[in-house]
Design a protein around this motif. Structure first.
Motif, PDB file in Angstrom:
ATOM      1  N   THR A 203     -94.617  62.790  37.542  1.00  9.78           N
ATOM      2  CA  THR A 203     -94.124  61.950  38.494  1.00  9.78           C
ATOM      3  C   THR A 203     -93.979  60.489  37.942  1.00  9.78           C
ATOM      4  O   THR A 203     -93.555  59.368  38.748  1.00  9.78           O
ATOM      5  CB  THR A 203     -94.925  61.782  40.015  1.00  9.78           C
ATOM      6  N   SER A 204     -94.429  60.334  36.748  1.00 14.98           N
ATOM      7  CA  SER A 204     -94.385  58.999  36.257  1.00 14.98           C
ATOM      8  C   SER A 204     -92.812  58.220  36.298  1.00 14.98           C
ATOM      9  O   SER A 204     -92.824  57.087  36.431  1.00 14.98           O
ATOM     10  CB  SER A 204     -94.710  58.847  34.805  1.00 14.98           C
ATOM     11  N   PRO A 205     -92.042  59.005  35.895  1.00 10.15           N
ATOM     12  CA  PRO A 205     -90.507  58.347  35.958  1.00 10.15           C
ATOM     13  C   PRO A 205     -90.114  57.794  37.472  1.00 10.15           C
ATOM     14  O   PRO A 205     -89.583  56.851  37.466  1.00 10.15           O
ATOM     15  CB  PRO A 205     -89.547  59.653  35.782  1.00 10.15           C
ATOM     16  N   GLY A 206     -90.554  58.626  38.636  1.00 11.90           N
ATOM     17  CA  GLY A 206     -90.365  58.178  39.857  1.00 11.90           C
ATOM     18  C   GLY A 206     -91.324  56.757  40.186  1.00 11.90           C
ATOM     19  O   GLY A 206     -90.799  55.895  40.822  1.00 11.90           O
ATOM     20  N   ILE A 207     -92.542  56.891  39.448  1.00 18.47           N
ATOM     21  CA  ILE A 207     -93.360  55.691  39.803  1.00 18.47           C
ATOM     22  C   ILE A 207     -92.870  54.375  38.793  1.00 18.47           C
ATOM     23  O   ILE A 207     -92.786  53.493  39.561  1.00 18.47           O
ATOM     24  CB  ILE A 207     -94.664  55.979  39.188  1.00 18.47           C
ATOM     25  N   ILE A 208     -92.236  54.672  37.990  1.00 22.80           N
ATOM     26  CA  ILE A 208     -91.611  53.373  37.128  1.00 22.80           C
ATOM     27  C   ILE A 208     -90.470  52.943  37.745  1.00 22.80           C
ATOM     28  O   ILE A 208     -90.251  51.757  37.921  1.00 22.80           O
ATOM     29  CB  ILE A 208     -91.260  53.854  35.759  1.00 22.80           C
ATOM     30  N   ALA A 209     -89.649  53.920  38.489  1.00 25.43           N
ATOM     31  CA  ALA A 209     -88.292  53.390  38.857  1.00 25.43           C
ATOM     32  C   ALA A 209     -88.803  52.834  40.239  1.00 25.43           C
ATOM     33  O   ALA A 209     -88.420  51.430  40.413  1.00 25.43           O
ATOM     34  CB  ALA A 209     -87.618  54.763  39.352  1.00 25.43           C
ATOM     35  N   GLY A 210     -89.714  53.206  40.985  1.00 29.02           N
ATOM     36  CA  GLY A 210     -90.126  52.481  42.431  1.00 29.02           C
ATOM     37  C   GLY A 210     -90.617  51.193  41.799  1.00 29.02           C
ATOM     38  O   GLY A 210     -90.494  50.192  42.666  1.00 29.02           O
ATOM     39  N   CYS A 211     -91.491  51.147  40.938  1.00 32.00           N
ATOM     40  CA  CYS A 211     -92.011  49.815  40.390  1.00 32.00           C
ATOM     41  C   CYS A 211     -90.923  48.738  40.010  1.00 32.00           C
ATOM     42  O   CYS A 211     -91.044  47.588  40.499  1.00 32.00           O
ATOM     43  CB  CYS A 211     -93.170  49.841  39.473  1.00 32.00           C
ATOM     44  N   ILE A 212     -90.020  49.311  39.459  1.00 33.21           N
ATOM     45  CA  ILE A 212     -88.976  48.221  39.140  1.00 33.21           C
ATOM     46  C   ILE A 212     -88.113  47.870  40.095  1.00 33.21           C
ATOM     47  O   ILE A 212     -88.000  46.789  40.410  1.00 33.21           O
ATOM     48  CB  ILE A 212     -87.951  48.988  38.107  1.00 33.21           C
ATOM     49  N   LEU A 213     -87.981  48.670  41.155  1.00 31.41           N
ATOM     50  CA  LEU A 213     -87.128  48.343  42.205  1.00 31.41           C
ATOM     51  C   LEU A 213     -87.861  47.423  43.317  1.00 31.41           C
ATOM     52  O   LEU A 213     -87.323  46.831  44.042  1.00 31.41           O
ATOM     53  CB  LEU A 213     -86.800  49.705  43.071  1.00 31.41           C
ATOM     54  N   VAL A 214     -89.196  47.578  43.361  1.00 30.69           N
ATOM     55  CA  VAL A 214     -90.255  46.679  44.264  1.00 30.69           C
ATOM     56  C   VAL A 214     -90.422  45.287  43.487  1.00 30.69           C
ATOM     57  O   VAL A 214     -90.354  44.269  43.931  1.00 30.69           O
ATOM     58  CB  VAL A 214     -91.347  47.394  44.474  1.00 30.69           C
ATOM     59  N   PHE A 215     -90.821  45.402  42.165  1.00 27.58           N
ATOM     60  CA  PHE A 215     -91.423  44.520  41.629  1.00 27.58           C
ATOM     61  C   PHE A 215     -90.504  43.143  41.455  1.00 27.58           C
ATOM     62  O   PHE A 215     -90.631  41.840  41.763  1.00 27.58           O
ATOM     63  CB  PHE A 215     -91.978  44.643  40.174  1.00 27.58           C
ATOM     64  N   PHE A 216     -89.345  43.417  41.054  1.00 27.98           N
ATOM     65  CA  PHE A 216     -88.295  42.341  40.692  1.00 27.98           C
ATOM     66  C   PHE A 216     -87.564  41.727  41.858  1.00 27.98           C
ATOM     67  O   PHE A 216     -87.675  40.527  42.076  1.00 27.98           O
ATOM     68  CB  PHE A 216     -86.877  42.888  39.817  1.00 27.98           C
ATOM     69  N   PRO A 217     -87.280  42.328  42.891  1.00 26.43           N
ATOM     70  CA  PRO A 217     -87.055  41.721  44.192  1.00 26.43           C
ATOM     71  C   PRO A 217     -88.158  41.120  44.854  1.00 26.43           C
ATOM     72  O   PRO A 217     -87.925  39.784  45.291  1.00 26.43           O
ATOM     73  CB  PRO A 217     -86.832  42.945  45.224  1.00 26.43           C
ATOM     74  N   ALA A 218     -89.558  41.483  44.659  1.00 27.43           N
ATOM     75  CA  ALA A 218     -90.727  40.751  45.344  1.00 27.43           C
ATOM     76  C   ALA A 218     -90.696  39.312  44.644  1.00 27.43           C
ATOM     77  O   ALA A 218     -91.303  38.620  45.237  1.00 27.43           O
ATOM     78  CB  ALA A 218     -92.002  41.688  45.140  1.00 27.43           C
ATOM     79  N   MET A 219     -90.284  39.256  43.375  1.00 26.81           N
ATOM     80  CA  MET A 219     -90.564  37.864  42.545  1.00 26.81           C
ATOM     81  C   MET A 219     -89.417  36.970  43.176  1.00 26.81           C
ATOM     82  O   MET A 219     -89.824  35.681  43.154  1.00 26.81           O
ATOM     83  CB  MET A 219     -90.365  37.989  41.244  1.00 26.81           C
ATOM     84  N   THR A 220     -88.429  37.469  43.473  1.00 27.96           N
ATOM     85  CA  THR A 220     -87.092  36.653  43.607  1.00 27.96           C
ATOM     86  C   THR A 220     -86.852  36.284  45.191  1.00 27.96           C
ATOM     87  O   THR A 220     -86.111  35.447  45.435  1.00 27.96           O
ATOM     88  CB  THR A 220     -86.065  36.981  43.046  1.00 27.96           C
ATOM     89  N   VAL A 221     -87.175  37.141  46.182  1.00 25.68           N
ATOM     90  CA  VAL A 221     -86.734  36.960  47.407  1.00 25.68           C
ATOM     91  C   VAL A 221     -87.386  35.719  48.123  1.00 25.68           C
ATOM     92  O   VAL A 221     -88.563  35.580  47.757  1.00 25.68           O
ATOM     93  CB  VAL A 221     -87.331  38.211  48.290  1.00 25.68           C
ATOM     94  N   PHE A 222     -86.676  35.125  48.716  1.00 28.58           N
ATOM     95  CA  PHE A 222     -87.097  33.749  49.191  1.00 28.58           C
ATOM     96  C   PHE A 222     -87.192  33.554  50.795  1.00 28.58           C
ATOM     97  O   PHE A 222     -87.965  32.763  51.100  1.00 28.58           O
ATOM     98  CB  PHE A 222     -86.335  32.552  48.672  1.00 28.58           C
ATOM     99  N   TYR A 223     -86.517  34.410  51.474  1.00 31.15           N
ATOM    100  CA  TYR A 223     -86.711  33.791  53.022  1.00 31.15           C
ATOM    101  C   TYR A 223     -87.973  34.516  53.588  1.00 31.15           C
ATOM    102  O   TYR A 223     -88.424  33.954  54.698  1.00 31.15           O
ATOM    103  CB  TYR A 223     -85.173  34.825  53.694  1.00 31.15           C
ATOM    104  N   ILE A 224     -88.520  35.648  52.989  1.00 30.45           N
ATOM    105  CA  ILE A 224     -89.679  36.198  53.377  1.00 30.45           C
ATOM    106  C   ILE A 224     -90.853  34.976  53.592  1.00 30.45           C
ATOM    107  O   ILE A 224     -91.611  34.787  54.318  1.00 30.45           O
ATOM    108  CB  ILE A 224     -90.116  37.623  52.871  1.00 30.45           C
ATOM    109  N   PRO A 225     -91.101  34.484  52.187  1.00 33.75           N
ATOM    110  CA  PRO A 225     -92.118  33.585  52.231  1.00 33.75           C
ATOM    111  C   PRO A 225     -91.713  32.199  52.968  1.00 33.75           C
ATOM    112  O   PRO A 225     -92.463  31.397  53.557  1.00 33.75           O
ATOM    113  CB  PRO A 225     -92.069  33.148  50.463  1.00 33.75           C
ATOM    114  N   ASP A 226     -90.404  31.922  53.103  1.00 32.76           N
ATOM    115  CA  ASP A 226     -90.152  30.806  53.884  1.00 32.76           C
ATOM    116  C   ASP A 226     -90.581  31.044  55.332  1.00 32.76           C
ATOM    117  O   ASP A 226     -91.088  30.019  56.063  1.00 32.76           O
ATOM    118  CB  ASP A 226     -88.745  30.647  53.751  1.00 32.76           C
TER     119      ASP A 226
END
Length: 284
Positions: A203-226
């Protein structure tokens, strides 16, 4: 046959045009702006400079980069801890419950993420539903101060990004060859050994895909911290927004954007070079 070829070329041309207009061209513009001088009256002047990139080495901006990585990493880890057992459970239930649970997971995301973030405020504010419940049943005697804290930002990020971790994991686990697990059990492997040696690698490909899809938006989303973090939570997305909309410092905001894009590209290229072709195909 010719009609099929025309349709194929038309589809590819349409996709490449869309990619150029809305992906590559804006990035080239942002990169160009990052090399210009700031002008308080004209926003920028056409004089080449790298000063905005050197400005990012200021401890204030370095701390924002580090904090964003920390928050995004923590959010990714929490999403993985919650999503993995849920995705595995989804693959084990019958089709009726599976469809119901998948629909329950997706339905809230038919609404705007901004609306969902306001809903979280209703839940966690001082006089919100959570504090009312905890006070009513005597779990606490003083209302919890969750709103406008880093905890509130983390709750909002995990809630909004959790499906992006669950769905790739579910797809990957669903396609897993269960005969390998049965063979390992027949050979006397303990449950933890089966998980560590069979399930986790498969299941490591699914883990990596999920981590990529979550990590990058979490770094750049601005309205939630606001909305949930107030002035206490300044992440990279907020920094870029502030430079463009409030400070009118487009070159610095562009420099942050380009640097962030290069870091993401570097991380993806490291994964691409270190992974096998079969693992990459599993991500699709």
């Amino acid at each position: 046959m010719k009609k099929d070829n025309y349709f194929k070329y038309f589809s590819i041309s349409l996709f490449l045009t869309w990619l150029f207009l809305f992906g590559l061209l804006p990035f080239i513009f942002v990169f160009f702006v990052s090399l210009m001088h700031r002008d308080p009256e004209m926003v920028l002047t056409f004089h080449f400079t790298l000063s905005h990139y050197f400005e990012l080495f200021n401890p204030i901006y370095l701390n924002i980069f580090l904090k964003s990585f920390y928050v995004a990493g923590s959010c990714t880890l929490l999403c993985l801890i919650v999503a993995y057992p849920f995705a595995y459970f989804l693959t084990q239930v019958n089709a009726k419950w599976k469809n119901f649970l998948l629909l329950s997971l997706i339905i809230p995301f038919w609404t705007s993420s901004l609306v969902r973030s306001y809903a979280i405020i209703t839940l966690i504010k001082t006089r919100g539903v959570l504090n009312w419940f905890l006070l009513k049943f005597g779990f606490i005697h003083v209302p919890l101060q969750l709103l406008f804290t880093n905890t509130a930002v983390m709750i909002g990020l995990v809630y909004n990004l959790l499906p992006f971790m669950i769905l790739p994991l579910y797809t990957n686990i669903e396609r897993m060859d269960l005969q390998l697990i049965e063979a390992a059990r027949d050979l006397g492997a303990k449950p933890f050994t089966v998980f560590r040696r069979i399930i986790l690698p498969l299941t490591s490909p699914g883990i990596i895909a999920g981590c990529i899809l979550v990590f990058f938006p979490a770094m750049t989303v601005f309205y939630i911290p606001d909305l949930l973090g107030g002035a206490k939570s300044l992440l990279l997305g907020n920094l870029i927004e502030e430079q463009f909309l409030t400070s009118q410092n487009w070159p610095l905001g562009s420099a942050v954007s380009v640097t962030l894009t290069l870091i993401m590209g570097l991380m993806l290229s490291i994964y691409w070079r270190s992974s096998r072709g079969t693992d990459r195909r599993e991500l699709v």
